[in-house]
Design an enzyme around this catalytic site. Structure first.
Site, PDB file in Angstrom:
ATOM      1  N   GLY A   1      -2.825   3.439   2.979  1.00 21.34           N
ATOM      2  CA  GLY A   1      -3.756   3.606   1.741  1.00 21.34           C
ATOM      3  C   GLY A   1      -4.776   2.481   1.952  1.00 21.34           C
ATOM      4  O   GLY A   1      -5.659   2.459   0.929  1.00 21.34           O
TER       5      GLY A   1
ATOM      6  N   THR B   1       0.825  -1.306   0.113  1.00 22.72           N
ATOM      7  CA  THR B   1      -0.170   0.084  -0.148  1.00 22.72           C
ATOM      8  C   THR B   1       0.884   1.278   0.060  1.00 22.72           C
ATOM      9  O   THR B   1       2.223   1.147   0.368  1.00 22.72           O
ATOM     10  CB  THR B   1      -0.866   0.186   1.171  1.00 22.72           C
ATOM     11  N   ASP B   2       0.155   2.253  -0.187  1.00 20.94           N
ATOM     12  CA  ASP B   2       0.901   3.665   0.035  1.00 20.94           C
ATOM     13  C   ASP B   2       0.446   3.711   1.688  1.00 20.94           C
ATOM     14  O   ASP B   2      -0.183   3.040   1.918  1.00 20.94           O
ATOM     15  CB  ASP B   2       0.196   4.901  -0.844  1.00 20.94           C
ATOM     16  N   TRP B   3       1.374   4.488   2.088  1.00 15.28           N
ATOM     17  CA  TRP B   3       1.244   4.644   3.598  1.00 15.28           C
ATOM     18  C   TRP B   3      -0.069   5.018   4.066  1.00 15.28           C
ATOM     19  O   TRP B   3      -0.581   6.220   4.135  1.00 15.28           O
ATOM     20  CB  TRP B   3       2.337   5.445   4.172  1.00 15.28           C
TER      21      TRP B   3
END
Ligand code: GLC
Length: 718
Positions: A252, A248-250
């Site tokens: 996300g 994931t993006d952080w």
């Protein structure tokens, strides 16, 4: 004495094939251990399997340098004293080199630094397409054209992964702005998706063989991209056969069930529940932690789903930290500085050079005035997650002093000032703008030459993550300062330090303009090298410079088209992004995609192709002679755009489908041969859900920019 057991477990035996090791490790793991692989244990790491000696996964930003060490469970820095890195040029500069070999060197060098810093995953490169000049993170990406982005991202990934470090291509997908990035639901046609926004990711996966990919924060067709069934299960893992890990993006991930079922493998973030705010630091509350374990135990989710995730994470670990054959890396070496210097010098774009004022004849200028905050401002700080604690950063002013200081008297006037480089806050300057401007004008009257260093910076709402620009104009009243300087001195050379296009109302008042990007540690050296003529600039623009903001497709419709209405956004310009829009609407750009001047001149000889009729499975062989007809060695980027003259759907006037950078000495000629697979000329047929090359006439446009076409060669596809 007992003979020690010498049977190494299969998963630890590097002589065993990767998949055999993965299956063996999987067979020895408990359900809890497999689930633990799928989510963060700290800000930038996820668990291994301690009981089996399977190591943790350590990740680090970013695309143009290895970020300083961050704290275990917050965004603060860990105050290491041995993590000051080489700052390589930001990726728009790399794209501007149009040189895939340089991209390989770049990837190798940054991969060596990530390896040395014991990182398994480098969180980069970013390949989101430049749709609007207001996007705060364009400087981190490779421009507006899917073909250029594809050709430049693949060697970068190869270079990184040679070091046993995974590249993590980001942000997959459609993260083309910062405003509302966490939730904006992007809608666009399948053609725009497949022809513009996916190609660079597809190349990164199918040709670059990236071992990791990062889901983006935004939504696409109703689902967050970090757990999006169409993007991850269908397109990435089925169609493209991606065998790596989706991260994931952080923060996300937002949904237990989707995180489990929609193709996500490792959930990273801040705090406990996968969101970006939390009261405790336990990672067991992540969607892919306890909720996932519970769903597995009660049979809601099949263990096949868990095993697929665990396999992908194990593959990532065995390809990186548990591959004993991988090299050891290196950190802040002269070789890395050389790569940073070479990319910076080759990426700088000469936009204007009237009366050949450049390269500078230093004998002519006894008194040089350097103006602009960007002549001294550290540009490796700020900008968001791509920020760097650089070992060194040669400022443009320092570079000018090093190169011209012996023959000329160098003076400096700040001219304008911005606030602090803060992520998430704009801090206006405390200095008085009028006094700064008046001082610069007064000093400019006395100077033989003015070197102006302006542009944007890494402040919030400039070239920075988390926000978009609020205007197309240069900020901090630079237009006024430039107009005033040009009134009192006819020799103002403008050097823009920026990662985005800007309006240039003063363009007719200055004789020369350089687009210098964010060149990193070697900034001043590279810029001075081009100003002095030691380097002949060969960069080409990786995105169009419009005269005004609504020259761009994304900015010529309504709010829903950009930046959206806060919930959804519709890419109404569809496939006509960048020069595709300028061509379709007959808008004259300030400077076109692919444009860049040189200190020498080039002549394109007559181009020929090997046949006049081709099938869609053929490769067109294009050949022409290129000659350096000027007075100094230089490099030209020959560009090939194709046009489908008759098609059943709307197609752009031209699309980049080939380029080649050729370096020639004075008077030197070379035959250039380019191979153009006709299959790459296809459009995406939405009805048939397939790529299609329709028979009929095509035109091959050969030129030195998207607007400077030297020849048009007709070919027929049967
Ligand atoms: C940030 C960025 C991403 C970065 C990650 C870790 O929000 O969007 O590019 O790699 O979080 O810092």
């Amino acid at each position: 004495m007992l003979q020690a057991q010498n049977t190494v477990p299969v998963y630890l035996d590097p002589s065993k094939p990767l998949e055999v090791r993965v299956e063996n490790a999987l067979s020895l793991m408990t359900m809890e251990e497999k689930v633990a692989l799928c989510h963060a244990q700290s800000k930038f790491s996820s668990k291994g399997v301690q009981r089996l000696g399977i190591t943790e996964v350590w990740m680090s930003d970013g695309p143009h340098g290895v970020r300083e060490e961050i704290q275990w469970d917050n965004w603060g820095n860990a105050k290491f004293t041995n993590d000051s890195c080489t700052a390589f040029p930001a990726l728009t500069c790399l794209a501007a080199t149009f040189n895939p070999e340089l991209s390989l060197n770049y990837g190798k060098a940054i991969g060596e630094e990530a390896r040395y810093r014991k990182k398994e995953v480098l969180l980069g490169p970013g390949v989101n397409i430049y749709r609007t000049p207001l996007n705060g993170r364009n400087f981190e990406y490779l421009g507006e054209d899917p073909y250029l982005s594809s050709k430049m991202v693949v060697p970068y990934i190869h270079g990184v992964q040679q070091n046993g470090v995974a590249a993590c291509v980001k942000h997959f997908a459609l993260n083309n702005q910062e405003q509302w990035r966490g939730n904006i639901d992007v809608e666009l046609s399948d053609r725009a998706l497949y022809e513009i926004y996916l190609p660079a990711f597809k190349a990164a996966v199918t040709e670059g063989k990236a071992w990791a990919i990062m889901g983006s924060y935004n939504k696409f067709r109703g689902q967050h991209c970090c757990h999006n069934d169409l993007l991850l299960n269908k397109i990435l893992k089925t169609d493209w056969k991606f065998d790596g890990a989706v991260i994931t993006d952080w923060g996300g991930a937002h949904n237990d069930k989707e995180a489990a079922l929609n193709g996500l493998d490792i959930e990273m973030g801040t705090g406990t529940d996968g969101l970006t705010t939390s009261s405790q630091s336990s990672y067991d509350f992540y969607h892919l932690a306890n909720p996932f374990l519970k769903a597995l135990k009660n049979g809601e989710v099949s263990t096949d789903v868990l095993n697929d995730k665990a396999r992908r994470v194990l593959r990532l670990i065995f390809r990186t930290n548990m591959n004993p054959a991988r090299p050891w890396g290196s950190f802040v070496t002269p070789e890395h500085s050389k790569v940073a210097n070479q990319v910076a010098k080759e990426g700088i774009v000469l936009l204007k050079n009237d009366q050949q004022i450049l390269p500078l004849d230093v004998k002519a200028y006894k008194k040089i005035l350097v103006v602009g905050e960007n002549a001294t401002r550290k540009m490796t700080l700020g900008g968001g997650s791509s920020e760097l604690k650089a070992k060194y950063e040669i400022s443009p002013l320092q570079g000018v002093k090093n190169t011209f200081g012996q023959q000329s008297e160098i003076k400096y006037a700040m001219g304008y000032a911005s606030g602090g480089s803060a992520y998430g806050r704009e801090l206006p300057s405390k200095l008085n703008a009028d006094s700064l401007r008046n001082q610069a004008i007064r000093m400019a009257k006395e100077a033989d030459l003015v070197l102006y260093f302006g542009g944007l910076n890494k402040n919030y709402l400039q070239d920075c993550e988390g926000g978009d620009r609020t205007q197309y104009d240069l900020p901090f009243d630079q237009n006024k300062l430039l107009a005033e300087l040009a009134k009192v001195n006819k020799k103002v050379v403008v050097v823009l330090i920026s990662g985005n296009a800007v309006a240039m109302p003063w363009i007719n008042q200055v004789p020369a303009i350089l687009q210098a990007w964010y060149p990193g540690s070697e900034s001043g050296n590279a810029i001075a090298s081009v100003l002095s003529g030691e380097t002949n600039p060969s960069g080409k623009l990786p995105f169009s410079f419009g005269v005004k903001l609504n020259d761009y497709g994304a900015n010529s419709f309504d709010k829903l088209c950009f930046p959206g209405d806060g919930t959804r956004e519709v890419y109404k310009e569809d496939i006509l992004v960048g020069y595709r829009w300028f061509d379709a609407k007959n808008i004259a750009p300030l400077f076109p995609f692919g444009y860049g001047l040189s200190y020498t001149t080039f002549q394109f000889g007559k181009a020929t192709v090997d046949k006049t009729k081709y099938t869609k499975n053929d490769v067109v062989k294009l050949s022409f002679t290129l000659t350096n007809t000027g007075t100094t060695t230089g490099a030209e980027v020959a560009q090939v755009y194709i046009q489908d003259k008759v098609s059943s759907v709307m197609r752009p006037v031209k699309e980049l489908k080939g380029f080649s950078k050729i370096k020639l000495g004075v008077g030197e000629s070379r035959v250039v041969n380019m191979e153009l697979p006709v299959s790459e000329w296809a459009f995406y047929d939405e009805a048939g859900k397939q790529w299609k090359v329709e028979p009929g006439q095509f035109i091959i446009h050969l030129g030195s920019s998207s607007r400077d076409i030297k020849q048009q060669i007709p070919v027929t596809i049967e």
